[in-house]
Design a protein around this motif. Sequence first.
Motif, PDB file in Angstrom:
ATOM      1  N   LEU A 140     -20.090 -30.033 -28.852  1.00 20.24           N
ATOM      2  CA  LEU A 140     -21.188 -31.004 -28.859  1.00 20.24           C
ATOM      3  C   LEU A 140     -20.657 -32.403 -28.540  1.00 20.24           C
ATOM      4  O   LEU A 140     -20.900 -32.955 -27.485  1.00 20.24           O
ATOM      5  N   GLU A 141     -19.937 -32.966 -29.491  1.00 20.98           N
ATOM      6  CA  GLU A 141     -19.359 -34.308 -29.331  1.00 20.98           C
ATOM      7  C   GLU A 141     -18.278 -34.428 -30.395  1.00 20.98           C
ATOM      8  O   GLU A 141     -18.119 -33.546 -31.228  1.00 20.98           O
ATOM      9  N   CYS A 142     -17.548 -35.538 -30.376  1.00 18.23           N
ATOM     10  CA  CYS A 142     -16.557 -35.759 -31.437  1.00 18.23           C
ATOM     11  C   CYS A 142     -17.194 -36.653 -32.502  1.00 18.23           C
ATOM     12  O   CYS A 142     -18.318 -37.128 -32.347  1.00 18.23           O
ATOM     13  N   ILE A 189     -23.234 -44.892 -24.833  1.00 18.41           N
ATOM     14  CA  ILE A 189     -23.364 -45.876 -23.757  1.00 18.41           C
ATOM     15  C   ILE A 189     -22.226 -45.669 -22.753  1.00 18.41           C
ATOM     16  O   ILE A 189     -22.420 -45.763 -21.544  1.00 18.41           O
ATOM     17  N   THR A 190     -21.041 -45.351 -23.250  1.00 19.87           N
ATOM     18  CA  THR A 190     -19.909 -45.115 -22.346  1.00 19.87           C
ATOM     19  C   THR A 190     -20.146 -43.832 -21.555  1.00 19.87           C
ATOM     20  O   THR A 190     -19.844 -43.755 -20.365  1.00 19.87           O
ATOM     21  N   ARG A 191     -20.706 -42.824 -22.236  1.00 14.99           N
ATOM     22  CA  ARG A 191     -21.066 -41.564 -21.550  1.00 14.99           C
ATOM     23  C   ARG A 191     -22.004 -41.850 -20.376  1.00 14.99           C
ATOM     24  O   ARG A 191     -21.784 -41.392 -19.261  1.00 14.99           O
ATOM     25  N   ASN A 247     -15.925 -43.758 -25.872  1.00 16.93           N
ATOM     26  CA  ASN A 247     -16.790 -44.568 -26.739  1.00 16.93           C
ATOM     27  C   ASN A 247     -16.584 -46.041 -26.413  1.00 16.93           C
ATOM     28  O   ASN A 247     -15.695 -46.395 -25.612  1.00 16.93           O
ATOM     29  N   SER A 248     -17.413 -46.870 -27.029  1.00 17.08           N
ATOM     30  CA  SER A 248     -17.436 -48.278 -26.639  1.00 17.08           C
ATOM     31  C   SER A 248     -16.130 -49.000 -26.943  1.00 17.08           C
ATOM     32  O   SER A 248     -15.811 -49.985 -26.293  1.00 17.08           O
ATOM     33  N   LEU A 249     -15.389 -48.514 -27.935  1.00 18.64           N
ATOM     34  CA  LEU A 249     -14.144 -49.216 -28.281  1.00 18.64           C
ATOM     35  C   LEU A 249     -12.976 -48.751 -27.423  1.00 18.64           C
ATOM     36  O   LEU A 249     -12.194 -49.563 -26.939  1.00 18.64           O
ATOM     37  N   ASN A 270     -25.965 -43.668 -42.498  1.00 17.90           N
ATOM     38  CA  ASN A 270     -25.377 -42.522 -43.177  1.00 17.90           C
ATOM     39  C   ASN A 270     -24.461 -41.794 -42.194  1.00 17.90           C
ATOM     40  O   ASN A 270     -24.889 -40.949 -41.422  1.00 17.90           O
ATOM     41  N   TYR A 271     -23.189 -42.152 -42.244  1.00 16.03           N
ATOM     42  CA  TYR A 271     -22.220 -41.712 -41.231  1.00 16.03           C
ATOM     43  C   TYR A 271     -21.258 -40.696 -41.842  1.00 16.03           C
ATOM     44  O   TYR A 271     -20.195 -40.435 -41.311  1.00 16.03           O
ATOM     45  N   LEU A 272     -21.659 -40.165 -43.002  1.00 16.79           N
ATOM     46  CA  LEU A 272     -20.688 -39.399 -43.774  1.00 16.79           C
ATOM     47  C   LEU A 272     -20.194 -38.133 -43.072  1.00 16.79           C
ATOM     48  O   LEU A 272     -19.006 -37.795 -43.142  1.00 16.79           O
ATOM     49  N   HIS A 311     -29.461 -40.752 -33.314  1.00 19.24           N
ATOM     50  CA  HIS A 311     -29.422 -42.136 -33.782  1.00 19.24           C
ATOM     51  C   HIS A 311     -28.076 -42.438 -34.417  1.00 19.24           C
ATOM     52  O   HIS A 311     -27.439 -41.556 -34.997  1.00 19.24           O
ATOM     53  N   LYS A 312     -27.686 -43.713 -34.334  1.00 18.89           N
ATOM     54  CA  LYS A 312     -26.463 -44.115 -35.039  1.00 18.89           C
ATOM     55  C   LYS A 312     -26.890 -44.585 -36.428  1.00 18.89           C
ATOM     56  O   LYS A 312     -27.300 -45.728 -36.602  1.00 18.89           O
ATOM     57  N   LEU A 313     -26.839 -43.678 -37.371  1.00 19.78           N
ATOM     58  CA  LEU A 313     -27.370 -43.951 -38.703  1.00 19.78           C
ATOM     59  C   LEU A 313     -26.307 -44.528 -39.621  1.00 19.78           C
ATOM     60  O   LEU A 313     -25.131 -44.172 -39.506  1.00 19.78           O
TER      61      LEU A 313
HETATM   62  N1  PMP Z   1     -20.876 -39.821 -30.499  1.00 19.94           N
HETATM   63  C1  PMP Z   1     -20.793 -40.295 -31.756  1.00 19.94           C
HETATM   64  C2  PMP Z   1     -21.105 -39.376 -32.897  1.00 19.94           C
HETATM   65  C3  PMP Z   1     -20.413 -41.627 -31.992  1.00 19.94           C
HETATM   66  O1  PMP Z   1     -20.349 -42.106 -33.237  1.00 19.94           O
HETATM   67  C4  PMP Z   1     -20.086 -42.461 -30.894  1.00 19.94           C
HETATM   68  C5  PMP Z   1     -19.650 -43.890 -31.127  1.00 19.94           C
HETATM   69  N2  PMP Z   1     -20.728 -44.737 -31.175  1.00 19.94           N
HETATM   70  C6  PMP Z   1     -20.202 -41.944 -29.590  1.00 19.94           C
HETATM   71  C7  PMP Z   1     -20.598 -40.614 -29.434  1.00 19.94           C
HETATM   72  C8  PMP Z   1     -19.926 -42.810 -28.379  1.00 19.94           C
HETATM   73  O2  PMP Z   1     -20.977 -43.730 -28.181  1.00 19.94           O
HETATM   74  P1  PMP Z   1     -20.768 -45.106 -27.391  1.00 19.94           P
HETATM   75  O3  PMP Z   1     -20.214 -44.766 -26.033  1.00 19.94           O
HETATM   76  O4  PMP Z   1     -22.150 -45.657 -27.314  1.00 19.94           O
HETATM   77  O5  PMP Z   1     -19.853 -45.950 -28.189  1.00 19.94           O
END
Ligand code: PMP
Length: 286
Positions: free
Chosen positions: A184-186, A212-214, A248-250, A155-157, A151-153
């Motif tokens: 895992l991911e960035c 979403i970009t993935r 990522n989306s940006l 709490n992003y710390l 989840h995109k919480l």
């Molecule tokens: N992983 C993490 C931990 C993120 O914060 C993000 C940015 N939302 C992504 C992956 C990429 O997701 P998206 O393509 O939906 O922006």
Amino acid sequence: MFDFVFIDNGLVSKRSASISVFDGGFLYGDGIFETLRSHGGKVFALDRHLDRLFASARALRYELGFDRGYVEKAVYKTLKKNLISTKDAYIKIIISRGQYKNRLDIYSAKKPRLIIMASKLKEGKNMQAKGSKLISSTIRREPFTSGLYRHKLLNYLENILAKNQALRSKADDAIFLTKDRYILECSTSNIFCVRGRKVLTPPLNQYILAGITRETVIDICRKERIRLAERKIHYSDLIRADEVFITNSLIGLRQVSDIDIHPIGKGLAGPVTSMLRDKYYELARP
Ligand code: PMP
């Protein structure tokens, strides 16, 4: 910048845009969000972002008093009011659980809040040809320890701390690894690598964000018949890959030029990354 903010049922000027200090989002980080971007007014993959937002809201038991259609309309109203309906924009949708009546009892919070912000992005910003530098974060994450990484919480710390490890090292983002050094991911993006002509990315069962970009890149690979596998990738294989890119989306897709002390490829976007990026922009741009 964020001149008008949508809160619950309407737009207010940024001066009066505020949320109570008793809100669960503030007190406990109990909220979820989406970051999206529009290209010339076209909001990319709004449906998929709303799918993810509402799936998280269900999983975390938010009792929403609004539906997807309502949020979708509110996004467009926010763009319009900020005079960016035809521009490139950064959009953020936030849902917080609202105020708890009994301490920590989620069912006592009856009124989740909806907040939408949007601001103009410089044309072409975040799309430069320069590759990103990544470092490996010292924060180790283990898959299967917490479903919350899906989840995109609010709490992003943990992400912020990892991102700041990158910034302090003059890098762009930091990779979360397991203690066995699988990637895992960035902190703000998903990661892919290319070996030969095969595209690889860590699987969702490692409890990473379903970016979403993935998803869009995976769809493009299927459509273009590019071989793709979602599988565990060890750090030692990542740094030997022909191409590495993050999504990522940006930023959309961005090639990676360095990981820690290891240069990747020739620094420029490799052939597979360039092709996927072109296809991605064909979809994203109006
Ligand atoms: N992983 C993490 C931990 C993120 O914060 C993000 C940015 N939302 C992504 C992956 C990429 O997701 P998206 O393509 O939906 O922006």
